[in-house]
Design a protein around this motif. Structure first.
Motif, PDB file in Angstrom:
ATOM      1  N   ALA A 727      38.640  44.624  56.712  1.00  0.00           N
ATOM      2  CA  ALA A 727      37.809  45.776  56.355  1.00  0.00           C
ATOM      3  C   ALA A 727      36.361  45.370  56.514  1.00  0.00           C
ATOM      4  O   ALA A 727      35.908  44.398  55.892  1.00  0.00           O
ATOM      5  CB  ALA A 727      38.080  46.227  54.926  1.00  0.00           C
ATOM      6  N   SER A 728      35.610  46.065  57.380  1.00  0.00           N
ATOM      7  CA  SER A 728      34.207  45.725  57.642  1.00  0.00           C
ATOM      8  C   SER A 728      33.382  46.991  57.545  1.00  0.00           C
ATOM      9  O   SER A 728      33.846  48.089  57.868  1.00  0.00           O
ATOM     10  CB  SER A 728      34.069  45.095  59.019  1.00  0.00           C
ATOM     11  OG  SER A 728      34.597  45.959  60.016  1.00  0.00           O
ATOM     12  N   PRO A 729      32.119  46.845  57.107  1.00  0.00           N
ATOM     13  CA  PRO A 729      31.276  48.029  56.957  1.00  0.00           C
ATOM     14  C   PRO A 729      30.825  48.558  58.296  1.00  0.00           C
ATOM     15  O   PRO A 729      30.667  47.822  59.264  1.00  0.00           O
ATOM     16  CB  PRO A 729      30.112  47.529  56.109  1.00  0.00           C
ATOM     17  CG  PRO A 729      30.028  46.069  56.401  1.00  0.00           C
ATOM     18  CD  PRO A 729      31.425  45.602  56.652  1.00  0.00           C
ATOM     19  N   VAL A 754      42.751  53.700  48.749  1.00  0.00           N
ATOM     20  CA  VAL A 754      41.391  53.177  48.590  1.00  0.00           C
ATOM     21  C   VAL A 754      40.998  53.411  47.137  1.00  0.00           C
ATOM     22  O   VAL A 754      41.016  54.547  46.653  1.00  0.00           O
ATOM     23  CB  VAL A 754      40.416  53.894  49.533  1.00  0.00           C
ATOM     24  CG1 VAL A 754      39.024  53.288  49.395  1.00  0.00           C
ATOM     25  CG2 VAL A 754      40.897  53.818  50.965  1.00  0.00           C
ATOM     26  N   ARG A 755      40.634  52.334  46.451  1.00  0.00           N
ATOM     27  CA  ARG A 755      40.237  52.429  45.038  1.00  0.00           C
ATOM     28  C   ARG A 755      38.948  51.644  44.839  1.00  0.00           C
ATOM     29  O   ARG A 755      38.829  50.506  45.291  1.00  0.00           O
ATOM     30  CB  ARG A 755      41.331  51.880  44.133  1.00  0.00           C
ATOM     31  CG  ARG A 755      41.026  52.050  42.640  1.00  0.00           C
ATOM     32  CD  ARG A 755      42.018  51.279  41.789  1.00  0.00           C
ATOM     33  NE  ARG A 755      43.379  51.701  42.047  1.00  0.00           N
ATOM     34  CZ  ARG A 755      43.958  52.739  41.447  1.00  0.00           C
ATOM     35  NH1 ARG A 755      43.271  53.441  40.571  1.00  0.00           N
ATOM     36  NH2 ARG A 755      45.208  53.057  41.736  1.00  0.00           N
ATOM     37  N   GLU A 756      37.998  52.301  44.181  1.00  0.00           N
ATOM     38  CA  GLU A 756      36.735  51.621  43.898  1.00  0.00           C
ATOM     39  C   GLU A 756      36.966  50.547  42.852  1.00  0.00           C
ATOM     40  O   GLU A 756      37.577  50.795  41.809  1.00  0.00           O
ATOM     41  CB  GLU A 756      35.710  52.643  43.397  1.00  0.00           C
ATOM     42  CG  GLU A 756      34.335  52.065  43.166  1.00  0.00           C
ATOM     43  CD  GLU A 756      33.349  53.136  42.711  1.00  0.00           C
ATOM     44  OE1 GLU A 756      32.390  52.772  42.019  1.00  0.00           O
ATOM     45  OE2 GLU A 756      33.554  54.310  43.065  1.00  0.00           O
ATOM     46  N   GLU A 757      36.483  49.341  43.148  1.00  0.00           N
ATOM     47  CA  GLU A 757      36.693  48.228  42.223  1.00  0.00           C
ATOM     48  C   GLU A 757      35.972  48.496  40.907  1.00  0.00           C
ATOM     49  O   GLU A 757      34.830  48.951  40.898  1.00  0.00           O
ATOM     50  CB  GLU A 757      36.187  46.921  42.847  1.00  0.00           C
ATOM     51  CG  GLU A 757      37.162  46.299  43.847  1.00  0.00           C
ATOM     52  CD  GLU A 757      36.786  44.861  44.177  1.00  0.00           C
ATOM     53  OE1 GLU A 757      35.615  44.500  43.972  1.00  0.00           O
ATOM     54  OE2 GLU A 757      37.648  44.116  44.640  1.00  0.00           O
ATOM     55  N   GLY A 758      36.690  48.190  39.803  1.00  0.00           N
ATOM     56  CA  GLY A 758      36.096  48.354  38.480  1.00  0.00           C
ATOM     57  C   GLY A 758      36.016  49.786  37.997  1.00  0.00           C
ATOM     58  O   GLY A 758      35.427  50.051  36.963  1.00  0.00           O
ATOM     59  N   SER A 759      36.599  50.732  38.746  1.00  0.00           N
ATOM     60  CA  SER A 759      36.540  52.143  38.358  1.00  0.00           C
ATOM     61  C   SER A 759      37.926  52.608  37.905  1.00  0.00           C
ATOM     62  O   SER A 759      38.951  52.142  38.408  1.00  0.00           O
ATOM     63  CB  SER A 759      36.060  52.992  39.547  1.00  0.00           C
ATOM     64  OG  SER A 759      36.184  54.362  39.245  1.00  0.00           O
ATOM     65  N   LEU A 787      38.991  48.247  46.982  1.00  0.00           N
ATOM     66  CA  LEU A 787      40.270  47.581  47.203  1.00  0.00           C
ATOM     67  C   LEU A 787      41.093  48.494  48.083  1.00  0.00           C
ATOM     68  O   LEU A 787      41.384  49.633  47.732  1.00  0.00           O
ATOM     69  CB  LEU A 787      40.999  47.325  45.877  1.00  0.00           C
ATOM     70  CG  LEU A 787      42.412  46.747  46.007  1.00  0.00           C
ATOM     71  CD1 LEU A 787      42.368  45.366  46.638  1.00  0.00           C
ATOM     72  CD2 LEU A 787      43.110  46.700  44.650  1.00  0.00           C
ATOM     73  N   ILE A 788      41.452  47.975  49.244  1.00  0.00           N
ATOM     74  CA  ILE A 788      42.190  48.768  50.226  1.00  0.00           C
ATOM     75  C   ILE A 788      43.583  48.170  50.345  1.00  0.00           C
ATOM     76  O   ILE A 788      43.746  46.970  50.592  1.00  0.00           O
ATOM     77  CB  ILE A 788      41.474  48.760  51.587  1.00  0.00           C
ATOM     78  CG1 ILE A 788      40.041  49.310  51.412  1.00  0.00           C
ATOM     79  CG2 ILE A 788      42.245  49.566  52.607  1.00  0.00           C
ATOM     80  CD1 ILE A 788      39.159  49.059  52.597  1.00  0.00           C
ATOM     81  N   VAL A 804      43.136  44.216  51.046  1.00  0.00           N
ATOM     82  CA  VAL A 804      41.884  43.553  51.381  1.00  0.00           C
ATOM     83  C   VAL A 804      40.779  44.267  50.615  1.00  0.00           C
ATOM     84  O   VAL A 804      40.903  45.446  50.281  1.00  0.00           O
ATOM     85  CB  VAL A 804      41.626  43.585  52.910  1.00  0.00           C
ATOM     86  CG1 VAL A 804      41.352  45.001  53.388  1.00  0.00           C
ATOM     87  CG2 VAL A 804      40.468  42.667  53.287  1.00  0.00           C
ATOM     88  N   THR A 805      39.697  43.532  50.354  1.00  0.00           N
ATOM     89  CA  THR A 805      38.541  44.119  49.685  1.00  0.00           C
ATOM     90  C   THR A 805      37.396  44.210  50.683  1.00  0.00           C
ATOM     91  O   THR A 805      37.077  43.230  51.367  1.00  0.00           O
ATOM     92  CB  THR A 805      38.118  43.286  48.473  1.00  0.00           C
ATOM     93  OG1 THR A 805      39.200  43.250  47.542  1.00  0.00           O
ATOM     94  CG2 THR A 805      36.899  43.896  47.804  1.00  0.00           C
ATOM     95  N   GLY A 806      36.782  45.373  50.797  1.00  0.00           N
ATOM     96  CA  GLY A 806      35.651  45.569  51.686  1.00  0.00           C
ATOM     97  C   GLY A 806      34.522  46.263  50.972  1.00  0.00           C
ATOM     98  O   GLY A 806      34.763  47.091  50.095  1.00  0.00           O
TER      99      GLY A 806
END
Length: 997
Positions: A727-729, A754-759, A787-788, A804-806
């Motif tokens: 996963a790349s921006p 797709v989940r926003e980390e810490g949310s 987090l994907i 993977v985390t992006g």
């Protein structure tokens, strides 16, 4: 001045005063007395007394009045001695004092007529007479003539004392009176025995006396009167008449008052009748009840006739209370009765019961005597008659031989052990209590004995039967017989033989047919009861037995051909060696096929068809066939323990020898696997398959030559997860580019989460095609890590996840500004907070003047400003703010600003010639960007010249000025838009001819 020691006394009289005094020393010649009103001083009476008199009465005075009396003693030589005294007459008592209750139980009203004379007031004292306690103590004004006493006790006597007050004296009058009584409540009158009643009541404290009067309502006389003091709440009236209604009246009394209270009525209990008997009357089927009349009274008698031992009521008669007997007519003969006599008085009853009595019975009717074909017994029967039982007797004509008694309910008796062929007489009578009816008689004969041990047998033959018997022991002259077809009752043959015959054979009969032989012994005019024997000729076996399969419905059909002769039924026995239970079916003689349903599927069955004729059987050879197996139920295809496996399971529906599991690729329908499994196995693991593929499974059940397929089940192998997930921006947008490599095997597609980390917000899901290897996640928050997770999807199944985390590129700060607060060493930086997240800000300050990085600051992600200090004056600076998220950065545009310059130093102003002025200075700190030199005419204040110089200039000469004129000069250091000036210096240009000093 001589004291006379005056004293005054009324001696109990309210209209007189007696004045007494002491004779003065030297005696007195006489006395004069004057009585005056103390209030007005007006003389009212005058009097005189001679010498040696020491007292004087004043009469006709007003009661309760204060007087002044003056006594003057006359002595010799006209000397006088006077003394004055005051006194008050006693008051008079009130008149016409009355005290009344006016019918109230809690109030007394006092009234009076005023006493003569004067008074200070009245005092009222009310006493309770019984307890002698002071209840009320009241003082009232002198003009009052009434007073109300309330809150008193009902039915109580009170004494009132009214005192007239005048000074220290008083005159009293007393009176007595009662408050009205209160009426008791809840009066009850109830019997406690046949000669007593209990009366009770409540709230009787409000009466001094209670008066009770008990009346006999039958005789209209007063039975008992009673007066009871306060507090009594119950009383028992004794020695009353049984079964009599009484009326009780209650009155409350107190002094002169009487208040009529409640009343109540009640009966005393009646006495039960005595010596109750029930005996027969003169008339047929009648009974008469007698009893003795008990003491006391009653309203009437209820006479109940009861039937049988359980005493069920059958008749009710009401008779006058003075009656002592009653007769019941039209009763059932031979029945037991009893009578209950009940004395009724008001709501109360008293009963007595008699012993049982019987009505005269009748002889039984419908008497019969029957042998019923028996040579040694006779059955006597009759219709049931009412009574306790029966007396029966049986005799061979004139000689009694058997007597017996039977209970009621028995309507027949069998006599056994009699002599065959004998005439007997039977008698029967009905018994009821002590009575026996006249007998009924009847006669009949016993039969001769029949032949013994009669048999009929086929002895294994299909067309003949042999009869055999043993001769009768007595009374037989021969035998007669008839052979019948049992079913059709058609007569086949008759036979008559002598008494020395013991067997006979019947020929040319039909196979499998039932025949009946009837034989009797003959003696005189009578034939013995016929003896019969039956048998079948032997049946013939069926032919052409077959067994065929039916599929819908599942079953087996049997067929056969009927042989010659008769058949009672066909018996079909269907069984299987693999099942313990068997099916047995019997069908009629005209049936030649039968279908067995509800059989176990997939089982081999054997059929045996048997012909039945009576007790005889004849069977054909066995036939065999298989039932169709059922398709398997609940076929399930699930992923196995690995992606290359499928787990197949099913539920056996019964039957079959084994199963064939066929596996095919769902899209092509071509079979790629055939696996045979034995019966009893209900699951199978298929290995070596392609992950993520769709397969079709069909299971074939086999039973003998038959096959049945199950419903097709579809299943998927679990797909393999995607490989090398990255996963790349995306630099141009707030998005993430997700890439992966295609795993081996097949799949229907991919599922991404797709989940926003810490949310705690729910995950965002999206799908990708099965051939996809990348996807761009747009509309993400800048500078945020996600987090994907990705799964390969095949049917309802997912692979194991790969994750993977992006992080997205952060957003750059906007509206950056760099401002000078008016300082030569400070600058202020501000920016707008961009959307999304970041780890921190990096703020860089460049010096454009020196072309080097001046300062670098790292700030928190929520910072929006910074102040730069200790900067070089008059320098130009540039600032840049960068948002940093991990390894990703986003920078703002650069903005520039100057610090204020320092004013020039060491400013010197001179005039080297008549028309010139020369200014020189030194730079303070770093040299300025430039300088501006202004010259003003001091006299007019107008600027006459201005010059802009480079930053390295340190002097400037103004020319063509007016000689001998005062000018003012200032030098400004410039840095960008900012100027800092020296003070104005004034100098005079030289005049022409002046020497420079």
């Amino acid at each position: 001045g001589t004291l006379l020691n005056l004293t005054v006394n009324d001696h109990g009289r309210s209209d007189s005063l007696l004045l007494s005094w002491d004779e003065p020393e030297g005696s007195a010649e006489g006395y004069s007395l004057t009585l005056s009103s103390l209030e007005s001083g007006t003389p009212l009476q005058n009097g005189s007394a001679g010498p040696n008199i020491t007292s004087f009465w004043f009469h006709g005075l007003t009661p309760g009045t204060r007087y002044e009396i003056e006594v003057t003693a006359t002595r010799a030589c006209m000397e006088t001695a006077s003394q004055t005294v005051t006194a008050q007459t006693s008051p008079s008592p009130v008149r016409n004092l009355s005290l009344s209750s006016d019918g109230s139980s809690a109030v007394l009203h006092a009234s009076w007529t005023h006493a003569q004379g004067q008074r200070d007031g009245y005092h009222l004292a009310l006493y309770h007479s019984d307890s002698q306690t002071l209840v009320r103590n009241e003082s009232v004004l002198p003009n009052a003539s009434t007073f109300l006493f309330d809150g008193l006790l009902a039915g109580s006597e009170y004494a009132l004392k009214v005192s007239t007050l005048a000074g220290s004296s008083q005159a009293s009058t007393s009176i007595h009176q009662w408050t009205a009584p209160s009426i008791p409540i809840q009066l009850r009158l109830s019997p406690s025995s046949s000669t007593s009643l209990v009366a009770s009541w409540a709230d009787a404290a409000g009466a001094a006396w209670l008066h009770l009067a008990l009346h006999n309502l039958l005789t209209q006389t007063v039975t008992t009167t009673l007066s009871a003091r306060r507090g009594l709440t119950s009383y028992t009236f004794q020695h009353l008449h049984p079964g009599t209604q009484y009326w009780l009246g209650l009155s409350a009394m107190a002094g002169p008052y009487t208040a009529r209270g409640p009343n109540a009525t009640a009966w005393t209990y009646p006495l039960s009748p005595g010596n109750v008997t029930l005996s027969p009357a003169e008339e047929q089927s009648s009974l008469q009840a007698h009893w003795s009349i008990p003491a006391g009274e009653r309203d009437f008698y209820l006479v109940t006739l009861q039937e049988g031992e359980d005493g069920a009521p059958t008749r009710n008669i009401s008779v006058d209370g003075e009656n002592s007997h009653v007769t019941f007519h039209g009763l059932s003969p031979g029945k037991q009765y009893s009578v209950q006599v009940t004395a009724v008085a008001g709501p109360y009853r008293a009963s007595a019961r008699s012993t049982a009595a019987w009505t005269q019975p009748l002889a039984p009717s419908g008497v019969s005597l029957s042998s019923q074909g028996s040579p040694d017994s006779l059955l006597a029967s009759w219709e049931e008659a009412m009574g306790e039982g029966y007396l029966v007797a049986l005799s061979p004509m004139e000689h009694p031989v058997k007597n017996s008694s039977l209970l009621r309910g028995v309507t027949n008796v069998t006599y056994e052990g009699l002599r065959p062929g004998t005439l007997y007489t039977f008698e029967v009578s009905t018994v009821a209590g002590p009575y026996t009816s006249a007998p009924r008689r009847i006669a009949n004969w016993t039969y001769p004995l029949p032949p013994e041990q009669l048999t009929l047998s086929n002895r294994g033959h299909s067309t003949s039967l042999q009869a055999s018997w043993r001769a009768a022991p007595t009374g037989s002259t021969g035998y007669t017989g008839t052979l019948w077809e049992t079913r059709s009752q058609e007569q086949v043959k008759n036979m008559t033989v002598g008494n020395n015959w013991t067997n006979v054979t019947f020929e040319d009969l039909v196979p499998g047919r039932q025949y009946t032989l009837e034989m009797a012994s003959v003696a005189g005019p009578y034939r013995s009861p016929a003896q019969s024997a039956t048998d079948w000729t032997y049946p013939l076996a069926p032919a052409g037995v077959t067994l065929t399969n039916t599929r819908r419905p599942l079953g087996l059909s049997a067929f056969w051909d009927k042989a010659a002769g008769d058949v009672d039924q066909f018996h079909l026995q269907l069984y299987s060696k693999s099942h313990p239970a068997q099916r047995n079916v019997s069908v009629g003689p005209n049936t030649h096929n039968f279908t067995f349903l509800g059989l176990s599927p997939g089982v081999q069955y054997f059929l045996k068809v048997t012909v039945l004729a009576g007790p005889y059987r004849s069977s054909a050879h066995f036939a065999t066939e298989w039932t169709y197996p059922l398709s398997l139920a609940n076929v399930s295809v699930q992923p196995g323990r690995r992606p290359q496996e499928l787990h197949v399971s099913w539920v056996e529906s019964g039957g079959g020898r084994d199963h064939l599991v066929q596996l095919s690729v769902a899209e092509s329908l071509s079979i790629i696997r055939n696996v045979s499994v034995p019966r009893g196995v209900t699951q199978l693991d298929l290995e070596g398959l392609v992950p993520g593929s769709r397969y079709r499974v069909e299971i074939i059940s086999q039973a003998g030559p038959h096959r049945t397929s199950s419903q097709t089940a579809i299943g998927y192998t679990v797909p393999l997860p995607p490989l090398s997930l990255l996963a790349s921006p995306v630099s141009t947008a707030w998005a993430l580019a997700v890439q992966w490599e295609t795993p081996p095997g097949q799949r229907d597609g991919y599922l991404l989460s797709v989940r926003e980390e810490g949310s705690s917000s729910p995950a965002r899901n999206l799908e990708a095609g099965k051939d996809s290897t990348n996807v761009t996640l747009a509309r993400l928050a800048p500078g945020t890590c996600y987090l994907i997770e990705i799964w390969a999807v095949a049917g309802p199944h997912r692979s194991l996840p790969n994750s993977v985390t992006g992080c997205t590129v952060p957003a750059a700060p906007t509206n950056l500004s760099l401002t000078n607060p008016g300082s030569s060493s400070e600058l202020y930086t501000y920016w707008n907070k961009p959307p999304g997240r970041r780890d921190h800000y990096r703020v860089i300050l460049y010096s454009l003047s020196t072309q080097r990085r001046e300062q670098v600051q790292t700030l928190s992600p929520d910072a929006q400003n910074i102040t730069w200090t200790d900067l070089e004056a008059g320098s130009r600076f540039a600032v840049q703010v960068t948002a940093v998220k991990g390894s990703f950065e986003a920078s703002s545009t650069n903005v520039t600003q100057w610090t204020h310059p320092l004013a020039p130093a060491s400013f010197i102003l001179g005039s080297p010639s008549a028309s010139t002025l020369q200014a020189s200075w030194a730079a303070t700190g770093r040299e300025a960007e430039g300088y501006v030199v202004d010259v003003y005419d001091t006299a007019s204040g107008s600027r006459v010249g201005s010059t802009v110089l480079e930053g390295d200039a340190r002097s400037h000469t103004f020319r063509n000025l007016s000689p001998g004129t005062h000018y003012s000069v200032a030098v400004r250091a410039t840095a960008g838009p900012f100027h800092t000036s020296t003070p104005n210096f004034t100098h005079c240009t030289r005049e022409y001819g002046a020497l420079l000093t």
